[in-house]
Design a protein around this motif. Structure first.
Motif, PDB file in Angstrom:
ATOM      1  N   THR A 241      -7.737   5.992  -6.535  1.00 55.54           N
ATOM      2  CA  THR A 241      -6.797   7.188  -6.264  1.00 55.54           C
ATOM      3  C   THR A 241      -6.889   7.480  -7.452  1.00 55.54           C
ATOM      4  O   THR A 241      -7.042   8.742  -7.915  1.00 55.54           O
ATOM      5  CB  THR A 241      -5.669   7.407  -5.657  1.00 55.54           C
ATOM      6  OG1 THR A 241      -4.850   6.115  -6.580  1.00 55.54           O
ATOM      7  CG2 THR A 241      -5.769   7.026  -3.881  1.00 55.54           C
TER       8      THR A 241
ATOM      9  N   TYR B 251       0.908  -1.039   0.136  1.00 53.63           N
ATOM     10  CA  TYR B 251      -0.393   0.044   0.343  1.00 53.63           C
ATOM     11  C   TYR B 251       1.162   1.629  -0.001  1.00 53.63           C
ATOM     12  O   TYR B 251       0.707   1.929  -0.785  1.00 53.63           O
ATOM     13  CB  TYR B 251      -0.671  -0.134   1.059  1.00 53.63           C
ATOM     14  CG  TYR B 251      -1.427   1.111   1.508  1.00 53.63           C
ATOM     15  CD1 TYR B 251      -2.750   1.632   0.758  1.00 53.63           C
ATOM     16  CD2 TYR B 251      -1.417   2.401   1.949  1.00 53.63           C
ATOM     17  CE1 TYR B 251      -3.604   2.878   0.340  1.00 53.63           C
ATOM     18  CE2 TYR B 251      -2.327   3.054   1.933  1.00 53.63           C
ATOM     19  CZ  TYR B 251      -2.942   3.633   1.452  1.00 53.63           C
ATOM     20  OH  TYR B 251      -4.276   4.539   1.544  1.00 53.63           O
TER      21      TYR B 251
ATOM     22  N   GLU C 132       1.067   6.204  -7.766  1.00 51.76           N
ATOM     23  CA  GLU C 132       0.336   6.658  -8.193  1.00 51.76           C
ATOM     24  C   GLU C 132       0.036   8.634  -7.718  1.00 51.76           C
ATOM     25  O   GLU C 132       0.045   9.340  -8.596  1.00 51.76           O
ATOM     26  CB  GLU C 132      -1.292   7.329  -7.332  1.00 51.76           C
ATOM     27  CG  GLU C 132      -1.611   4.826  -7.947  1.00 51.76           C
ATOM     28  CD  GLU C 132      -1.410   4.982  -9.279  1.00 51.76           C
ATOM     29  OE1 GLU C 132      -0.951   5.408 -10.030  1.00 51.76           O
ATOM     30  OE2 GLU C 132      -1.232   3.753  -9.157  1.00 51.76           O
TER      31      GLU C 132
ATOM     32  N   THR D 225       0.984   3.778  -3.395  1.00 58.12           N
ATOM     33  CA  THR D 225       0.246   5.401  -2.792  1.00 58.12           C
ATOM     34  C   THR D 225       1.285   5.851  -3.547  1.00 58.12           C
ATOM     35  O   THR D 225       1.023   6.919  -4.312  1.00 58.12           O
ATOM     36  CB  THR D 225       0.238   5.517  -0.952  1.00 58.12           C
ATOM     37  OG1 THR D 225      -1.203   5.067  -0.930  1.00 58.12           O
ATOM     38  CG2 THR D 225      -0.265   7.042  -0.416  1.00 58.12           C
ATOM     39  N   ARG D 226       3.183   5.601  -3.205  1.00 54.42           N
ATOM     40  CA  ARG D 226       4.020   6.531  -3.681  1.00 54.42           C
ATOM     41  C   ARG D 226       3.818   6.215  -5.400  1.00 54.42           C
ATOM     42  O   ARG D 226       4.713   8.140  -5.890  1.00 54.42           O
ATOM     43  CB  ARG D 226       5.097   6.022  -3.153  1.00 54.42           C
ATOM     44  CG  ARG D 226       6.813   6.995  -3.010  1.00 54.42           C
ATOM     45  CD  ARG D 226       7.407   6.234  -2.644  1.00 54.42           C
ATOM     46  NE  ARG D 226       8.971   7.288  -2.851  1.00 54.42           N
ATOM     47  CZ  ARG D 226       9.863   7.248  -2.464  1.00 54.42           C
ATOM     48  NH1 ARG D 226      10.395   6.806  -1.315  1.00 54.42           N
ATOM     49  NH2 ARG D 226      11.258   8.170  -2.619  1.00 54.42           N
TER      50      ARG D 226
END
Length: 233
Positions: A123, A72, A79, A76-77
């Motif tokens: 996202t 995760y 995207e 996250t980084r």
């Protein structure tokens, strides 16, 4: 004699098909390889291991046994960097390919069901709704098929089978627009009725020579006219 093919719906890939961000995706991974993998990305590695796959599949390949928490954090980084690169130069901001708006408007006016099947996660899907105005055609992300972690990515056929079902159709009743070899492989395996390749940048020669790709087009200009002429034979 083969029966006349009359499609009832359409499924669009998003990245590289409706918008031209294929090289941006590659640039993002090029920047992240030294951070994540502690090495440079090898020649051809993007096409062989990354293109068309979900982020989760990619990271699980490079980091077998990766914990959900680490996955995760890395996703996250990645995207966040993707959205940053997309916005780095407003003068060259990524936009829809020519003809996309007219095609989506035309399908809606003709009451032809359509959806998007993308390897992107929520996202980025929300980013596409805010920055590309997808709300003009879809009530929200729930109306398109995106990577929610419940099915394998392309070249597996699951995403296109799910998309056809979302439209209330069989895969054979749908037209697909794709730009990658992995996506085209997924569409063929799903049994989609017709496959169009839109301005393929990578693996272009292989896509051009694929007899199961109905047409290779530079964009969507005039595409809606095909529905009026039933130009899918």
């Amino acid at each position: 004699m083969e029966a006349e093919f009359r499609p009832k719906g359409m499924v669009f890939d998003f990245n590289g098909t409706l918008i031209d961000d294929t090289l941006i995706q590659r640039e993002v991974w090029r920047r992240l390889f030294p951070v994540f993998m502690k090495r440079e990305m090898a020649e051809g590695e993007y096409e062989a291991r990354i293109l068309g796959n979900t982020n989760s599949v990619i990271l699980q390949f490079y980091f077998p046994g990766i914990t959900p928490e680490r996955e995760y954090a890395m996703l996250t980084r990645k995207e966040a960097l993707y959205r940053e690169v997309m916005r780095e130069d407003p003068a060259r901001r990524i936009v829809f390919y020519p003809g996309v708006t007219e095609t989506l408007d035309g399908l809606r006016e003709r009451r032809i069901p359509f959806t998007i099947a993308t390897a992107s996660e929520i996202t980025n899907v929300e980013f596409y709704f805010s920055d590309f105005g997808l709300g003009r055609w879809f009530a929200g992300p729930e109306e398109i098929v995106f990577d929610n972690g419940t099915f394998p990515g392309k070249p597996e056929p699951d995403i296109y089978r799910i998309a056809a079902k979302r439209l209330g159709l069989t895969p054979a009743e749908c037209v697909v627009a794709e730009d990658t070899l992995a996506g085209i492989t997924a569409a063929k395996a799903a049994g989609m009725g017709r496959i169009f390749a839109i301005n393929p940048i990578l693996n272009r020669a292989e896509i051009l020579s694929d007899p199961e790709v109905y047409r290779v087009l530079p964009d969507f200009v005039g595409f809606i006219d095909r529905w009026d002429r039933n130009d899918f034979q």
